[in-house]
Write a protein that holds these residues in place. Structure first.
Motif, PDB file in Angstrom:
ATOM      1  N   GLN A 130       0.841  -1.208   0.000  1.00 17.56           N
ATOM      2  CA  GLN A 130       0.000   0.000   0.000  1.00 17.56           C
ATOM      3  C   GLN A 130       0.878   1.261   0.000  1.00 17.56           C
ATOM      4  OE1 GLN A 130      -2.344   1.079   3.582  1.00 17.56           O
ATOM      5  NE2 GLN A 130      -4.141   0.730   2.259  1.00 17.56           N
ATOM      6  N   ALA A 134       1.065   4.199  -2.830  1.00 14.99           N
ATOM      7  CA  ALA A 134       0.886   5.618  -2.499  1.00 14.99           C
ATOM      8  C   ALA A 134       2.100   6.447  -2.938  1.00 14.99           C
ATOM      9  CB  ALA A 134       0.661   5.776  -0.993  1.00 14.99           C
TER      10      ALA A 134
ATOM     11  N   TYR B  76     -13.302   0.636  -3.618  1.00 15.17           N
ATOM     12  CA  TYR B  76     -11.881   0.636  -4.025  1.00 15.17           C
ATOM     13  C   TYR B  76     -11.687  -0.256  -5.251  1.00 15.17           C
ATOM     14  CZ  TYR B  76      -7.075  -1.000  -4.182  1.00 15.17           C
ATOM     15  OH  TYR B  76      -5.821  -1.353  -4.625  1.00 15.17           O
ATOM     16  N   VAL B 107      -7.092  -0.071   6.637  1.00 13.48           N
ATOM     17  CA  VAL B 107      -6.551  -0.323   5.307  1.00 13.48           C
ATOM     18  C   VAL B 107      -7.547   0.060   4.211  1.00 13.48           C
ATOM     19  CG1 VAL B 107      -7.310  -2.722   5.144  1.00 13.48           C
ATOM     20  CG2 VAL B 107      -5.191  -2.029   4.057  1.00 13.48           C
ATOM     21  N   PHE B 108      -8.846   0.019   4.521  1.00 10.91           N
ATOM     22  CA  PHE B 108      -9.874   0.287   3.504  1.00 10.91           C
ATOM     23  C   PHE B 108      -9.947   1.784   3.176  1.00 10.91           C
ATOM     24  CE2 PHE B 108     -10.954  -3.449   6.015  1.00 10.91           C
ATOM     25  CZ  PHE B 108     -10.919  -4.411   5.031  1.00 10.91           C
ATOM     26  N   ALA B 110      -7.471   3.899   3.709  1.00  9.35           N
ATOM     27  CA  ALA B 110      -6.186   4.226   3.081  1.00  9.35           C
ATOM     28  C   ALA B 110      -6.185   3.836   1.601  1.00  9.35           C
ATOM     29  CB  ALA B 110      -5.069   3.501   3.822  1.00  9.35           C
ATOM     30  N   ASN B 111      -6.770   2.688   1.281  1.00 10.27           N
ATOM     31  CA  ASN B 111      -6.849   2.263  -0.125  1.00 10.27           C
ATOM     32  C   ASN B 111      -7.622   3.269  -0.976  1.00 10.27           C
ATOM     33  OD1 ASN B 111      -5.365  -0.068   0.008  1.00 10.27           O
ATOM     34  ND2 ASN B 111      -7.127  -1.434   0.233  1.00 10.27           N
ATOM     35  N   VAL B 114      -5.493   6.133  -1.811  1.00 10.46           N
ATOM     36  CA  VAL B 114      -4.520   5.752  -2.850  1.00 10.46           C
ATOM     37  C   VAL B 114      -5.169   5.798  -4.227  1.00 10.46           C
ATOM     38  CG1 VAL B 114      -3.130   3.858  -3.772  1.00 10.46           C
ATOM     39  CG2 VAL B 114      -3.096   4.327  -1.326  1.00 10.46           C
ATOM     40  N   GLN B 118      -4.582   8.306  -7.480  1.00  8.78           N
ATOM     41  CA  GLN B 118      -4.248   7.847  -8.837  1.00  8.78           C
ATOM     42  C   GLN B 118      -5.210   8.454  -9.863  1.00  8.78           C
ATOM     43  OE1 GLN B 118      -4.562   3.674  -8.015  1.00  8.78           O
ATOM     44  NE2 GLN B 118      -2.387   3.440  -7.520  1.00  8.78           N
ATOM     45  N   TYR B 133      -2.355  10.980  -1.403  1.00 11.59           N
ATOM     46  CA  TYR B 133      -1.294  10.015  -1.117  1.00 11.59           C
ATOM     47  C   TYR B 133      -0.758  10.225   0.305  1.00 11.59           C
ATOM     48  CZ  TYR B 133      -1.079   8.763  -6.102  1.00 11.59           C
ATOM     49  OH  TYR B 133      -1.369   8.309  -7.371  1.00 11.59           O
ATOM     50  N   ALA B 136      -3.105   8.821   2.769  1.00 12.69           N
ATOM     51  CA  ALA B 136      -2.983   7.355   2.746  1.00 12.69           C
ATOM     52  C   ALA B 136      -1.761   6.905   3.531  1.00 12.69           C
ATOM     53  CB  ALA B 136      -2.904   6.860   1.307  1.00 12.69           C
ATOM     54  N   LEU B 137      -0.656   7.611   3.341  1.00 15.61           N
ATOM     55  CA  LEU B 137       0.590   7.218   4.025  1.00 15.61           C
ATOM     56  C   LEU B 137       0.516   7.452   5.530  1.00 15.61           C
ATOM     57  CD1 LEU B 137       3.179   8.441   1.372  1.00 15.61           C
ATOM     58  CD2 LEU B 137       2.767   6.072   2.103  1.00 15.61           C
ATOM     59  N   ASN B 140      -1.313   4.510   6.730  1.00 17.80           N
ATOM     60  CA  ASN B 140      -0.457   3.338   6.506  1.00 17.80           C
ATOM     61  C   ASN B 140       0.648   3.243   7.553  1.00 17.80           C
ATOM     62  OD1 ASN B 140       2.245   2.340   5.009  1.00 17.80           O
ATOM     63  ND2 ASN B 140       0.463   1.195   4.243  1.00 17.80           N
TER      64      ASN B 140
END
Lengths: 163, 155
Positions: A130, A134, B76, B107-108, B110-111, B114, B118, B133, B136-137, B140
């Motif tokens: 992940q 990112a 996602y 995690v969901f 954060a995905n 991401v 994109q 991003y 998300a990080l 993460n």
């Protein structure tokens, strides 16, 4: 040949059989196979002439007694067990209880869990994929890692909500 | 004879009750639909299946955070398919809509950051993409620290 001579003759077997059949016919009013037709007619007329065909009381009783004796006895009905007598009411009570339970459940609605499910933790491999996605790397590795994690999560949730 | 007929009716009634009793709950059916949608996605026909699943209402018996996890994961997956098909705007919309259902440090969520990053990158909005991003990080990092701590404990 005199009348005495005639009496001296022994009756043949056939004559004896016919005589016995005639006697039965006079007595019962019904003919056996061994009785000639003309003899039976004579017997019937003699019998009818005597009493008009009416059965005597004692003869009527004897025939009834014989009929009862020779009648095939009625097969006794199989005794039903106690369980059978109780099956229908017990079943109805069970069905009524089940229907009441369903009714109660239908009116109260499903019980909603107050807290979220405790889900499997993501693996460090998944989290590294992940982080890489990112950071601009190919997200295919993240997709692959998510497939395994997703299966575990869905399994846990499905178990929580199954009946 | 009448008792026999009654007993047959009773058996039929009990069978009907058993069928009703064994029928899956709406909640279990909903989870099964989610799994089926992901299965279709694995087979390459996932977009419509995932869209159909996300259009379904959540049964009232499902705890809200459990529902969020399932719906965000499906979103996602759908956004990833949309991106692969070049439909970045739809991907951005789906991810945004899913994030509005609630954000957690998992995690969901954060995905979704991401995949939305994109999509924004593909749409030529790099600043917004970088912010996603970054979000998300942040999540993460927390999760990775916990995972590594757990791995260390096990060793």
């Amino acid at each position: 040949m005199t009348e005495d001579d005639d009496m001296d003759f022994e009756p043949t077997e056939e004559e004896l059989r016919e005589a016995a059949a005639l006697a039965r016919a006079l007595d019962r009013g019904s003919a056996d196979d061994g009785l000639p037709d003309d003899a039976f007619e004579i017997a019937a007329m003699l019998r009818f002439g005597a009493d008009g065909g009416e059965l005597a009381d004692d003869r009527s009783d004897a025939i009834l007694e014989e009929a009862l004796r020779t009648a095939r006895p009625r097969r006794p009905r199989a005794e039903k067990g106690a369980w059978w007598r109780w099956l229908v009411p017990a079943g109805l009570v069970t069905a009524a209880a089940a229907a009441a339970l369903i009714g109660v459940l239908a009116t109260t609605g499903p019980e909603v869990p107050t807290t979220a499910a405790v889900l499997p933790e993501p693996s460090s491999a998944l989290l590294q994929a992940q982080a890489a996605a990112a950071a601009g790397d190919d997200p295919a590795a993240l997709d692959r890692a998510m497939a395994a994690h997703r299966a575990e999560v869905m399994q846990r949730l499905a178990e929580r909500y199954e009946r | 004879m009448i008792a026999l007929r009654r007993s047959w009716l009773l058996v039929l009634w009990l069978l009907a009750l058993a069928v009703v009793g064994c029928a899956p709950t709406p909640e279990a059916e909903w989870f099964a639909a989610a799994q089926a949608a992901h299965g279709s996605a694995d087979g390459g026909e996932g977009r419509a299946a995932l869209e159909d699943f996300l259009a379904r209402s959540v049964p009232p018996g499902v705890q809200s955070d459990d529902a969020r996890v399932v719906r965000q994961d499906a979103a996602y997956r759908l956004a990833r398919l949309m991106l692969a098909e070049g439909d970045s705007e739809a991907a951005e919309t789906v991810a945004t809509s899913a994030l509005e259902e609630g954000e957690k440090e998992d995690v969901f969520t954060a995905n979704l950051y991401v995949v939305r990053g994109q999509a924004l990158e593909a749409l030529g909005r790099p600043v917004r993409a970088t912010m996603d991003y970054h979000d998300a990080l942040l999540i993460n990092e927390v999760l990775l620290e916990a995972a590594l701590a757990e791995d260390g404990d096990e060793e």
